[in-house]
Design a protein around this motif. Structure first.
Motif, PDB file in Angstrom:
ATOM      1  N   PHE A  57       0.828  -1.204   0.000  1.00 57.61           N
ATOM      2  CA  PHE A  57       0.000   0.000   0.000  1.00 57.61           C
ATOM      3  C   PHE A  57       0.868   1.262   0.000  1.00 57.61           C
ATOM      4  O   PHE A  57       0.597   2.218  -0.741  1.00 57.61           O
ATOM      5  N   ILE A  58       1.926   1.261   0.822  1.00 59.03           N
ATOM      6  CA  ILE A  58       2.833   2.410   0.864  1.00 59.03           C
ATOM      7  C   ILE A  58       3.493   2.615  -0.493  1.00 59.03           C
ATOM      8  O   ILE A  58       3.634   3.745  -0.980  1.00 59.03           O
ATOM      9  N   THR A  59       3.877   1.492  -1.141  1.00 57.22           N
ATOM     10  CA  THR A  59       4.502   1.583  -2.463  1.00 57.22           C
ATOM     11  C   THR A  59       3.513   2.103  -3.499  1.00 57.22           C
ATOM     12  O   THR A  59       3.856   2.930  -4.344  1.00 57.22           O
ATOM     13  N   LEU A  60       2.280   1.622  -3.442  1.00 56.80           N
ATOM     14  CA  LEU A  60       1.263   2.072  -4.379  1.00 56.80           C
ATOM     15  C   LEU A  60       0.934   3.543  -4.173  1.00 56.80           C
ATOM     16  O   LEU A  60       0.586   4.255  -5.116  1.00 56.80           O
ATOM     17  N   LEU A  61       1.105   4.010  -2.973  1.00 53.56           N
ATOM     18  CA  LEU A  61       0.783   5.401  -2.670  1.00 53.56           C
ATOM     19  C   LEU A  61       1.954   6.339  -2.950  1.00 53.56           C
ATOM     20  O   LEU A  61       1.799   7.367  -3.615  1.00 53.56           O
ATOM     21  N   PHE A  62       3.163   5.953  -2.479  1.00 47.77           N
ATOM     22  CA  PHE A  62       4.296   6.871  -2.512  1.00 47.77           C
ATOM     23  C   PHE A  62       5.454   6.429  -3.415  1.00 47.77           C
ATOM     24  O   PHE A  62       6.442   7.143  -3.518  1.00 47.77           O
ATOM     25  N   GLY A  63       5.370   5.263  -4.030  1.00 48.77           N
ATOM     26  CA  GLY A  63       6.502   4.774  -4.816  1.00 48.77           C
ATOM     27  C   GLY A  63       7.427   3.917  -3.967  1.00 48.77           C
ATOM     28  O   GLY A  63       7.082   3.488  -2.864  1.00 48.77           O
ATOM     29  N   GLY A 216       8.930  -2.411  -7.863  1.00 46.09           N
ATOM     30  CA  GLY A 216       9.007  -1.540  -9.027  1.00 46.09           C
ATOM     31  C   GLY A 216       7.760  -1.628  -9.882  1.00 46.09           C
ATOM     32  O   GLY A 216       7.280  -0.621 -10.429  1.00 46.09           O
ATOM     33  N   ALA A 217       7.208  -2.841 -10.014  1.00 43.08           N
ATOM     34  CA  ALA A 217       5.975  -3.014 -10.779  1.00 43.08           C
ATOM     35  C   ALA A 217       4.825  -2.256 -10.125  1.00 43.08           C
ATOM     36  O   ALA A 217       3.965  -1.686 -10.811  1.00 43.08           O
ATOM     37  N   MET A 218       4.807  -2.236  -8.782  1.00 40.50           N
ATOM     38  CA  MET A 218       3.768  -1.496  -8.061  1.00 40.50           C
ATOM     39  C   MET A 218       3.997   0.014  -8.168  1.00 40.50           C
ATOM     40  O   MET A 218       3.051   0.790  -8.282  1.00 40.50           O
ATOM     41  N   ALA A 219       5.281   0.408  -8.135  1.00 43.00           N
ATOM     42  CA  ALA A 219       5.603   1.835  -8.121  1.00 43.00           C
ATOM     43  C   ALA A 219       5.190   2.534  -9.415  1.00 43.00           C
ATOM     44  O   ALA A 219       4.945   3.747  -9.420  1.00 43.00           O
ATOM     45  N   LYS A 220       5.113   1.806 -10.508  1.00 47.70           N
ATOM     46  CA  LYS A 220       4.684   2.420 -11.773  1.00 47.70           C
ATOM     47  C   LYS A 220       3.265   2.957 -11.662  1.00 47.70           C
ATOM     48  O   LYS A 220       2.871   3.864 -12.393  1.00 47.70           O
ATOM     49  N   LEU A 221       2.478   2.384 -10.723  1.00 47.16           N
ATOM     50  CA  LEU A 221       1.089   2.799 -10.550  1.00 47.16           C
ATOM     51  C   LEU A 221       0.907   3.743  -9.363  1.00 47.16           C
ATOM     52  O   LEU A 221      -0.229   4.060  -9.004  1.00 47.16           O
ATOM     53  N   SER A 222       2.015   4.154  -8.726  1.00 50.27           N
ATOM     54  CA  SER A 222       1.909   4.943  -7.497  1.00 50.27           C
ATOM     55  C   SER A 222       1.220   6.287  -7.749  1.00 50.27           C
ATOM     56  O   SER A 222       1.308   6.863  -8.835  1.00 50.27           O
ATOM     57  N   ILE A 278      10.981  20.464 -10.340  1.00 52.12           N
ATOM     58  CA  ILE A 278      10.641  19.075 -10.015  1.00 52.12           C
ATOM     59  C   ILE A 278       9.985  19.037  -8.649  1.00 52.12           C
ATOM     60  O   ILE A 278      10.516  19.576  -7.672  1.00 52.12           O
ATOM     61  N   SER A 279       8.839  18.447  -8.582  1.00 57.58           N
ATOM     62  CA  SER A 279       8.111  18.361  -7.313  1.00 57.58           C
ATOM     63  C   SER A 279       7.536  16.961  -7.148  1.00 57.58           C
ATOM     64  O   SER A 279       7.327  16.233  -8.117  1.00 57.58           O
ATOM     65  N   TYR A 280       7.327  16.609  -5.894  1.00 54.55           N
ATOM     66  CA  TYR A 280       6.769  15.297  -5.549  1.00 54.55           C
ATOM     67  C   TYR A 280       5.289  15.520  -5.279  1.00 54.55           C
ATOM     68  O   TYR A 280       4.894  16.087  -4.275  1.00 54.55           O
ATOM     69  N   ARG A 281       4.441  15.095  -6.205  1.00 51.33           N
ATOM     70  CA  ARG A 281       3.033  15.458  -6.112  1.00 51.33           C
ATOM     71  C   ARG A 281       2.147  14.314  -6.585  1.00 51.33           C
ATOM     72  O   ARG A 281       2.608  13.326  -7.170  1.00 51.33           O
ATOM     73  N   PHE A 282       0.847  14.526  -6.345  1.00 53.67           N
ATOM     74  CA  PHE A 282      -0.161  13.529  -6.721  1.00 53.67           C
ATOM     75  C   PHE A 282      -0.485  13.598  -8.205  1.00 53.67           C
ATOM     76  O   PHE A 282      -0.567  12.589  -8.887  1.00 53.67           O
ATOM     77  N   ARG A 283      -0.656  14.798  -8.719  1.00 56.93           N
ATOM     78  CA  ARG A 283      -1.040  14.957 -10.119  1.00 56.93           C
ATOM     79  C   ARG A 283       0.078  15.650 -10.893  1.00 56.93           C
ATOM     80  O   ARG A 283       0.812  16.466 -10.341  1.00 56.93           O
ATOM     81  N   PRO A 284       0.227  15.368 -12.183  1.00 61.68           N
ATOM     82  CA  PRO A 284       1.238  16.051 -12.997  1.00 61.68           C
ATOM     83  C   PRO A 284       0.884  17.523 -13.194  1.00 61.68           C
ATOM     84  O   PRO A 284      -0.279  17.925 -13.100  1.00 61.68           O
TER      85      PRO A 284
END
Length: 530
Positions: A57-63, A216-222, A278-284
């Motif tokens: 869940f943490i990976t899916l949320l934050f990478g 890594g496979a999960m992080a693509k969907l984070s 460069i920012s760490y955000r939810f949406r592009p």
């Protein structure tokens, strides 16, 4: 701020795991033992579904923040990569930033191949190959084999100094004799990691590590990712040159691309960006006619996102957290020959491991139980099918009935948690008497050490002379002529009740016969309760 927080958390986890392997007193295990149990692969093997789902869940949320914060091998690679960026190793020593890294294409075929091979080895029971790829276990072997002996020697020097000053804050500990093959494996692993990280950063994480491939496979969907404001980006390439995952590609007239399956959310790109795009955000970031105003609003939202990130991460971490041995001596007046380890038909596995098969299937040979065994009973196996997994030997000590440290620490479920009340009821083996080595028969001297120290009273002493009889009422011994004989004058030999014996090894360890004991423990494939 993101990079600073990540570094602080990474250092906390790295120090905690390292101290867990170094500490021989068991003091820290009660406080930070949970750090080993939130490692990904041990949680999977232990079927700790709650921790596994939390990490996913943490990976899916934050990478892949697991790889840059929680995994000790990942943090160690960052340290090696940092050494590689020292000015002394740079081509351009006057440059503010080292042009050390460059974008590389993902080795997807290699990552998938290694992952499939790793799973096949685990399922087939070939742990000797699988444990070499496990990141947490690789780090544990390096610390337990290469650093703990140094740590213990420093402690012993302090103990001698304290004793000379009438202080007992430290006590001397016997260093562990690790097999040469284990030292070679740990040293080669450390050398490979150093070379790869020194030259190319996170190469191991993104080409070999099976845990990195899965996450890594999960992080693509984070949801939260590193995003670039293309309206302001000048394509200077600093982010690409400082990405230790080599996952950023900067090309003129093209948007900056991130390979999120390899990005470990380290924050390097965000820190070095001269334009703060460069920012760490939810949406592009979306280009609009409002231009800069939209970017400023996005930056404000990014600040909120960071605060949410810290709050959620803190909550997730909080949820995840939810002797001196007896020896046979003669006062130091003579040299006592060292005991030799007997050849056992069946190896002895620790109480709580249930069976040799269960231990073999779940253990990743991280050496945590071995490094923390207070009596030096657990040793790494050199057998190919159980390579580096713990097995029990009693030449240095025995498994005390009140000690449950290994079962408390094991993060993989290879050794299940047991209580002090349960341990004396678990039979891991049984004692076997060796007539030709027994002192009453070889030297014609009384002994009885094995029966005296048996914690479950599974050994009884009987006279060598079968004509001797004991009065059941008075307990007196009489010979064939009915004459009273003092017990200390009777030569007695041990008899083992295999139904009561639990295989703790006290008899084998405390037997004065040298070099081979007159009594030793044979292991059981499957444990049972007595």
């Amino acid at each position: 701020m993101l990079k600073l927080i990540r570094k602080i958390l990474a250092v906390v986890f790295w120090l905690g795991i390292t101290l867990l392997f170094l500490d021989f007193t068991g003091t820290l295990a009660h406080h930070i033992g949970w750090m080993a149990k939130v490692q990904f692969l041990p949680s999977v093997l232990a079927l700790n579904i709650g921790v596994v789902l939390l990490l996913l869940f943490i990976t899916l949320l934050f990478g892949r923040i697991y790889c840059s914060v929680i995994c000790p091998l990942g943090v160690l690679q960052d340290f090696f990569a940092w050494i590689g960026k020292w000015k002394v190793f740079r081509k351009n020593k006057k440059a503010k930033f080292a042009n050390k890294y460059s974008h590389s294409k993902p080795k997807t075929w290699l990552r998938v191949t290694v992952l499939v091979l790793f799973i096949v080895m685990l399922v087939a029971g070939f742990n000797a190959g699988a444990v070499l790829l496990a990141p947490y276990s690789s780090y544990g072997r390096m610390v337990a084999t290469m650093l703990q002996p140094i740590y213990i020697n420093i402690n012993n020097v302090l103990a001698q100094w304290a004793e000379a000053n009438d202080s007992y804050q430290f006590y001397e500990v016997e260093p562990r004799n690790n097999p040469a093959v284990l030292l070679v494996v740990a040293a080669v692993t450390a050398l490979i990691l150093f070379v790869l990280a020194f030259r190319n950063g996170r190469t191991y994480c993104n080409t070999i590590c099976p845990v990195g491939t899965v996450l890594g496979a999960m992080a693509k969907l984070s949801f939260f990712k590193m995003r670039v404001d293309e309206d302001k980006c000048i394509k200077c390439g600093l982010c690409e040159n400082n990405c230790k995952a080599s996952c950023i590609k900067v090309e003129k007239d093209k948007p900056v691309s991130f390979d999120y399956s390899r990005c470990v959310t380290c924050g390097n790109c965000q820190t070095v960006c001269s334009k703060n795009v460069i920012s760490y955000r939810f949406r592009p970031v979306r280009a609009t006619s409002e231009g800069n105003a939209t970017s400023e609003q996005s930056a404000n939202k990014a600040d909120v996102s960071r605060r949410k990130f810290l709050a959620i991460t803190g909550t997730a971490v909080a949820a995840a957290t939810m002797n001196a041995q007896e020896k046979t001596t003669d006062g130091g007046l003579a040299v006592i020959e060292d005991k030799q380890v007997p050849e056992r038909k069946t190896p002895i596995t620790p109480p709580g491991s249930l069976s040799a098969r269960n231990l073999q299937q779940h253990c990743t040979a991280c050496q945590l139980c071995i490094a923390n065994c207070p009596n030096h009973v657990l040793r790494p196996s050199q057998s190919l099918d159980r390579f580096m997994q713990p097995e029990m030997q009693y030449d240095k000590g025995y498994c005390r009935p009140e000690c449950t440290r290994c079962s408390t620490l094991c993060p993989t479920g290879a050794i299940r948690p047991i209580t002090k009340e349960e341990k004396p009821l678990i039979q891991i083996g049984h004692a076997v008497w060796v007539k030709k080595n027994c002192i009453p028969l070889t030297d014609e001297k009384t002994c009885g050490n094995c029966a005296k120290h048996c914690p479950v009273k599974a050994i009884q002493m009987v006279p060598v002379d079968k004509s001797m009889k004991q009065d059941p009422d008075t307990g007196e011994w009489r010979d064939a002529d009915d004459n009273r004989v003092r017990e200390r004058d009777i030569l007695m030999i041990p008899v083992v009740d295999t139904e009561k014996c639990i295989g703790c090894g006290s008899c084998e360890n405390l037997c004065p016969a040298r070099p081979f004991s007159a009594i030793y423990v044979e292991g059981h494939d499957t444990h049972k309760e007595v």
